[in-house]
Design a protein around this motif. Sequence first.
Motif, PDB file in Angstrom:
ATOM      1  N   VAL A 284      49.264  63.226  52.222  1.00  0.00           N
ATOM      2  CA  VAL A 284      48.959  62.868  53.611  1.00  0.00           C
ATOM      3  C   VAL A 284      47.458  62.661  53.792  1.00  0.00           C
ATOM      4  N   GLY A 285      46.669  63.555  53.211  1.00  0.00           N
ATOM      5  CA  GLY A 285      45.225  63.413  53.306  1.00  0.00           C
ATOM      6  C   GLY A 285      44.744  62.125  52.659  1.00  0.00           C
ATOM      7  N   ALA A 286      45.384  61.726  51.544  1.00  0.00           N
ATOM      8  CA  ALA A 286      44.976  60.510  50.846  1.00  0.00           C
ATOM      9  C   ALA A 286      45.234  59.274  51.693  1.00  0.00           C
ATOM     10  N   TRP A 287      46.450  59.161  52.257  1.00  0.00           N
ATOM     11  CA  TRP A 287      46.721  57.929  53.016  1.00  0.00           C
ATOM     12  C   TRP A 287      45.975  57.912  54.347  1.00  0.00           C
TER      13      TRP A 287
ATOM     14  N   THR B  59      36.364  52.726  49.402  1.00  0.00           N
ATOM     15  CA  THR B  59      36.841  54.107  49.535  1.00  0.00           C
ATOM     16  C   THR B  59      38.319  54.127  49.903  1.00  0.00           C
ATOM     17  N   GLY B  60      38.698  53.265  50.841  1.00  0.00           N
ATOM     18  CA  GLY B  60      40.094  53.185  51.257  1.00  0.00           C
ATOM     19  C   GLY B  60      41.010  52.713  50.156  1.00  0.00           C
ATOM     20  N   LEU B  61      40.533  51.793  49.360  1.00  0.00           N
ATOM     21  CA  LEU B  61      41.318  51.284  48.231  1.00  0.00           C
ATOM     22  C   LEU B  61      41.587  52.404  47.228  1.00  0.00           C
ATOM     23  N   ALA B  62      40.555  53.173  46.925  1.00  0.00           N
ATOM     24  CA  ALA B  62      40.717  54.289  45.984  1.00  0.00           C
ATOM     25  C   ALA B  62      41.663  55.351  46.550  1.00  0.00           C
ATOM     26  N   ALA B  63      41.521  55.648  47.839  1.00  0.00           N
ATOM     27  CA  ALA B  63      42.383  56.662  48.467  1.00  0.00           C
ATOM     28  C   ALA B  63      43.838  56.205  48.497  1.00  0.00           C
ATOM     29  N   ALA B  64      44.062  54.923  48.768  1.00  0.00           N
ATOM     30  CA  ALA B  64      45.429  54.391  48.776  1.00  0.00           C
ATOM     31  C   ALA B  64      46.050  54.467  47.385  1.00  0.00           C
ATOM     32  N   ASN B  65      45.270  54.170  46.372  1.00  0.00           N
ATOM     33  CA  ASN B  65      45.777  54.299  45.000  1.00  0.00           C
ATOM     34  C   ASN B  65      46.121  55.745  44.684  1.00  0.00           C
ATOM     35  N   ASP B  66      45.314  56.671  45.186  1.00  0.00           N
ATOM     36  CA  ASP B  66      45.617  58.092  44.995  1.00  0.00           C
ATOM     37  C   ASP B  66      46.935  58.457  45.685  1.00  0.00           C
ATOM     38  N   ALA B  67      47.133  57.942  46.891  1.00  0.00           N
ATOM     39  CA  ALA B  67      48.366  58.229  47.630  1.00  0.00           C
ATOM     40  C   ALA B  67      49.583  57.693  46.884  1.00  0.00           C
ATOM     41  N   ILE B  68      49.463  56.493  46.329  1.00  0.00           N
ATOM     42  CA  ILE B  68      50.571  55.902  45.576  1.00  0.00           C
ATOM     43  C   ILE B  68      50.879  56.736  44.339  1.00  0.00           C
ATOM     44  N   ALA B  69      49.841  57.208  43.679  1.00  0.00           N
ATOM     45  CA  ALA B  69      50.051  58.034  42.486  1.00  0.00           C
ATOM     46  C   ALA B  69      50.749  59.339  42.842  1.00  0.00           C
ATOM     47  N   LEU B  70      50.475  59.861  44.031  1.00  0.00           N
ATOM     48  CA  LEU B  70      51.087  61.117  44.461  1.00  0.00           C
ATOM     49  C   LEU B  70      52.525  60.932  44.924  1.00  0.00           C
ATOM     50  N   ASN B  71      52.796  59.811  45.583  1.00  0.00           N
ATOM     51  CA  ASN B  71      54.154  59.571  46.085  1.00  0.00           C
ATOM     52  C   ASN B  71      54.372  58.071  46.272  1.00  0.00           C
TER      53      ASN B  71
END
Length: 234
Positions: A49-52, A76-88
Amino acid sequence: MALCVDAALAAQVPASADALFARREDPVAARQAADQYLSHHRASPQDFVGAWKLARVSYFMGTQGPAGDRRMWLETGLAAANDAIALNQARPEGHFWLAANMGALAESYGLRQGLKYRTRIRQALERVLAIDPAFMEGSADRALGRWYHKVPGLFGGSAAKAEQHLRKSLTYNPQSTVSLFFLAELYADEGRPEEARRLLQQVLETPVHKEWAAEDRAYKAQALERLRSLSSRR
């Protein structure tokens, strides 16, 4: 497979960041929200949730924040979105905000350089459609409509597909300021000025969405400017 449980992690996102994001029309509140989401993501990188939410606020800062900082926030948003995808990867949020940040980043680089992002943007939005076509009131169809409108035909763009997706997005919310504005721009570019003017007038008359007031008011301002431009050509 998801690596986290959304409900459990949602409570970890600072309530103050969400409250500040709700007041994002105030530039100071918007920046404070972005800083808090960023700090939270760095401290809790396994929080989906924090990532997206970082990706979401980064898109806002990257499109409506100070001009000199916009590209930094989109990265920054691109990296965070990729993190969110990796998590779920089974949830739509990461895919959608990946496409949003990447699309804005592509526009910032101009047509020639921006085209390199086109395939990944389309794939991310198609993934959102596969997961939940109604996500955020048809936002994936809205963004795909914009994609097919702005990408040259040689690279996959299509006015017919753009209209199809934008009309589909309006089935989820017929009063969507953004969808109406995007469709009006399509009509204007396709030599359908009367239809464009009608939709732009509808944008101005549509009630502001309680959750997306900042974005709605920005598009209403653009609609007024575009309507004046079209009217002067009569």
